[in-house]
Design an enzyme around this catalytic site. Structure first.
Site, PDB file in Angstrom:
ATOM      1  CD1 TRP A   6     -17.640   2.165  34.309  1.00  0.00           C
ATOM      2  CD2 TRP A   6     -16.416   0.391  34.929  1.00  0.00           C
ATOM      3  NE1 TRP A   6     -16.478   2.200  33.594  1.00  0.00           N
ATOM      4  CE2 TRP A   6     -15.707   1.129  33.954  1.00  0.00           C
ATOM      5  CE3 TRP A   6     -15.852  -0.761  35.454  1.00  0.00           C
ATOM      6  CZ2 TRP A   6     -14.445   0.735  33.496  1.00  0.00           C
ATOM      7  CZ3 TRP A   6     -14.601  -1.159  35.002  1.00  0.00           C
ATOM      8  CH2 TRP A   6     -13.909  -0.421  34.028  1.00  0.00           C
ATOM      9  CE  LYS A  26     -16.669   1.743  29.954  1.00  0.00           C
ATOM     10  NZ  LYS A  26     -16.790   0.823  28.832  1.00  0.00           N
ATOM     11  CD  GLU A  69      -9.306 -16.983  25.680  1.00  0.00           C
ATOM     12  OE1 GLU A  69     -10.188 -17.582  26.334  1.00  0.00           O
ATOM     13  OE2 GLU A  69      -9.553 -16.124  24.832  1.00  0.00           O
ATOM     14  CB  THR A 109     -12.371 -17.868  21.996  1.00  0.00           C
ATOM     15  OG1 THR A 109     -11.965 -17.056  20.900  1.00  0.00           O
ATOM     16  CG2 THR A 109     -11.175 -18.163  22.868  1.00  0.00           C
TER      17      THR A 109
HETATM   18  P1  ADP Z   1     -16.464 -17.310  25.048  1.00  0.00           P
HETATM   19  O1  ADP Z   1     -15.577 -16.140  25.317  1.00  0.00           O
HETATM   20  O2  ADP Z   1     -16.458 -17.759  23.688  1.00  0.00           O
HETATM   21  O3  ADP Z   1     -17.820 -17.236  25.723  1.00  0.00           O
HETATM   22  P2  ADP Z   1     -15.348 -18.846  27.179  1.00  0.00           P
HETATM   23  O4  ADP Z   1     -16.206 -19.986  27.542  1.00  0.00           O
HETATM   24  O5  ADP Z   1     -13.899 -19.005  27.184  1.00  0.00           O
HETATM   25  O6  ADP Z   1     -15.752 -18.507  25.761  1.00  0.00           O
HETATM   26  O7  ADP Z   1     -15.783 -17.590  28.048  1.00  0.00           O
HETATM   27  C1  ADP Z   1     -15.004 -17.050  29.061  1.00  0.00           C
HETATM   28  C2  ADP Z   1     -15.719 -15.897  29.703  1.00  0.00           C
HETATM   29  O8  ADP Z   1     -16.930 -16.336  30.313  1.00  0.00           O
HETATM   30  C3  ADP Z   1     -14.976 -15.232  30.811  1.00  0.00           C
HETATM   31  O9  ADP Z   1     -14.019 -14.329  30.327  1.00  0.00           O
HETATM   32  C4  ADP Z   1     -16.093 -14.538  31.580  1.00  0.00           C
HETATM   33  O10 ADP Z   1     -16.466 -13.313  30.967  1.00  0.00           O
HETATM   34  C5  ADP Z   1     -17.233 -15.496  31.417  1.00  0.00           C
HETATM   35  N1  ADP Z   1     -17.380 -16.306  32.629  1.00  0.00           N
HETATM   36  C6  ADP Z   1     -16.942 -17.558  32.836  1.00  0.00           C
HETATM   37  N2  ADP Z   1     -17.297 -17.994  34.053  1.00  0.00           N
HETATM   38  C7  ADP Z   1     -17.962 -16.977  34.659  1.00  0.00           C
HETATM   39  C8  ADP Z   1     -18.582 -16.787  35.939  1.00  0.00           C
HETATM   40  N3  ADP Z   1     -18.624 -17.760  36.849  1.00  0.00           N
HETATM   41  N4  ADP Z   1     -19.152 -15.601  36.198  1.00  0.00           N
HETATM   42  C9  ADP Z   1     -19.144 -14.603  35.287  1.00  0.00           C
HETATM   43  N5  ADP Z   1     -18.595 -14.726  34.071  1.00  0.00           N
HETATM   44  C10 ADP Z   1     -18.003 -15.890  33.757  1.00  0.00           C
END
Ligand code: ADP
Length: 539
Positions: free
Chosen positions: A434, A429, A321, A178
């Protein structure tokens, strides 16, 4: 225990490439290289090349369980490398070339990569990092200059007469870090079985709509959460794959047209650039039927824009993940009876889980909250392609029941859809309540003069935090703050209205093309609202 009497068929991904070789030998894989050239190969040839690569790795002394890294964009050699590395029992580690040097140094050393396969375009990174990468013994260039040798010659020295390494279906096959918005990046170690189950789920029409008929161009790099599984699912379906090492919108549009692309996938930023380009040039993509948008929230305006051009949108949520597919928004029953705006609202949510993923939301005391479309809480998930423990970590990342805390805040609706309201660290916040930064951004980009927007919380003496909205104007127009406020008022509650709007030339993005709230917060660290002091005296 007495077993059933069906066959033992370990879920190893080599079966995917065997299937593709047998059933889709002529299935086409097109590569648009960074230098503008196009090459074509087939699943039959990729399978043979992958065997050659497995032999070549063994000749180098690479053993099952060793890490083989790639630093590359999408192309046929990268695809061969995926199947070649895992086929000899290796662990494929896809490195994101857009990471900072400190992160690149950390992850290759942490993974203990032994071989690195890289694109010529990334030679400067390789040269810079070589002294810092302690475990890499072999560097092989995927696309060397004409007078040099590289990947092709390396694998062509072998005859391809090779049996895949067999083993446990729970054996590891891939490693992806990540981007680590706080602290060091964390490695997610995928298994053959987790990847196979993820692939099988991905074949559902409710996920990406992939099929033998589809022509798929993933605009998501193979280093970003496994290109969302497309290279694995592609082998299963025999869809024509179009891989591009270059994501400029003019190149994408040309490929959409020339290769008759029907399906594509990418993060919102990718579509944003595409929309700007198409608006400017009037390009069309007559064959495009469906796109999957994920990685960040897809704004309603983007969903509408694509639908107006006859393209169905699947809005997906997932993480490195979760392999990465967690949810995807495909039409529910009764879709045709829904009005246009109702459909857009539906797609603007992050969709439903496929079989294999379970979701729940919990409050601060870990009480499970109802799926009532109102309660908002920390989103947790579990399933056979969800992480249990980060690579080399001492403790599990999931709890004893398998629940993994995603770091997202969401609402679950009675119809099974999930709606991300924010990342827990991005939520604003205000006075104990929120404000969803995603909803504010979504509303702002609904104004035609706004190209991109980001909302962050700025400390406030009375309310704790209040929203600051940063706006990038579209194609050099001069929309005013008052006009944006008038627009926002129609879409968000009055107490959500940003205390200030700042116009910026561009917004920072992460290595996977998402808005980098971390960098933006850093940029506006000393920002104070001009009305903050007088507000304290009120009420
Ligand atoms: P990084 O955390 O490095 O950006 P990831 O690609 O694994 O790597 O990111 C996952 C995160 O991306 C999710 O936990 C979420 O916060 C965000 N995310 C993924 N898809 C969506 C979506 N369709 N809408 C909103 N947030 C999203």
């Amino acid at each position: 225990m007495r077993l059933g009497e069906m066959q033992d068929w370990p879920l190893r991904v080599t079966r995917l490439v065997d299937h593709a070789e047998r059933e889709h030998a002529d299935g086409e894989i097109v590569t648009a290289w960074a230098d503008g050239s196009i090459t074509r190969t087939t699943w039959g040839t990729v399978a043979r090349d992958a065997r050659k690569m497995a032999q070549a790795l063994e000749r180098l002394g690479i053993k099952p369980g060793d890490r083989i890294a790639t630093l590359a964009m999408n192309h046929e050699h990268h695809l061969i490398a995926w199947y070649g590395a895992v086929g000899m029992g290796g662990i494929l580690h896809t490195i994101n070339p857009r990471l900072f040097d400190d992160q690149l140094e950390y992850i290759a050393n942490h993974a203990e990569d032994r071989v690195l396969l890289y694109d010529r375009a990334f030679t400067p990174i390789v040269e810079r990092m070589k002294p810092k990468w302690k475990t890499i013994e072999q560097y092989i260039c995927f696309d060397p200059a004409e007078d040099e040798t590289g990947f092709r010659e390396w694998i062509d020295a072998e005859d391809g007469n090779y049996e895949w390494v067999d083993g446990d279906e729970r054996a590891p096959l891939g490693l992806c870090y990540t981007s680590g918005t706080t602290g060091n990046p964390k490695g997610v170690l995928y298994e053959h079985r987790s990847t196979m189950l993820h692939t099988l789920a991905q074949l559902s029409p409710d996920i990406m709509g992939l099929s033998k008929q589809a022509v798929v161009l993933p605009i998501v790099p193979m280093f970003h959460a496994n290109a969302w599984g497309v290279p694995w699912a592609g082998a299963a379906t025999g869809a024509k794959l179009v891989l591009s090492a270059d994501y400029r919108p003019e190149r994408m549009c040309q490929l959409f047209r020339d290769e008759k692309v029907t399906h594509s996938a990418g993060v919102p930023t990718v579509w944003l650039t595409m929309i700007e380009h198409v608006e400017r040039t009037g390009e069309t993509f007559p064959d495009l039927k469906q796109v999957t948008i994920g990685g960040s929230a897809a704004p309603r305006a983007m969903i509408r824009w694509l639908r107006d051009r006859g393209v169905a949108v699947g809005h997906a949520w997932g993480m490195t993940e979760t392999s990465p597919i967690g949810t995807c928004g495909a039409p529910p029953s009764g879709w045709d009876q829904m009005g246009d705006e109702e459909q857009v609202e539906y797609i603007a949510r992050q969709g439903r889980v496929p079989f294999g993923v379970e979701l729940r939301i919990v409050d601060d005391e870990d009480n499970v909250l109802p799926r009532d479309g109102k309660s908002s809480g920390r989103l947790q998930c579990r399933g056979p392609w969800v992480i249990k423990r980060y690579f080399k970590a001492e403790e599990d990342a999931a709890d004893a029941d398998g629940w993994f805390d995603t770091g997202d805040v969401a609402v679950l609706h009675p119809d099974g859809t999930m709606q991300i309201t924010d990342r827990s660290k991005d939520v604003i916040k205000s006075g104990g309540e929120w404000i969803s930064s995603i909803e504010l951004e979504n509303a702002a980009v609904g104004h035609p003069a706004v190209a991109e927007a980001a909302a962050i919380g700025i400390p406030h003496p009375k309310w704790d935090e209040r929203p600051l909205l940063c706006v990038v104007r579209a194609n050099g127009n001069d929309v005013s703050e008052a006009e944006i406020r008038d627009h926002l008022r129609k879409h968000v509650a009055s107490w959500w209205m940003p205390d200030a709007i700042e116009f910026v030339d561009e917004l920072p993005h992460t290595a996977t093309g998402k808005l980098s709230k971390l960098q933006l917060r850093e940029q506006f660290r000393d920002y104070r609202f001009s009305n903050a002091e007088e507000m304290v005296g009120r009420d």
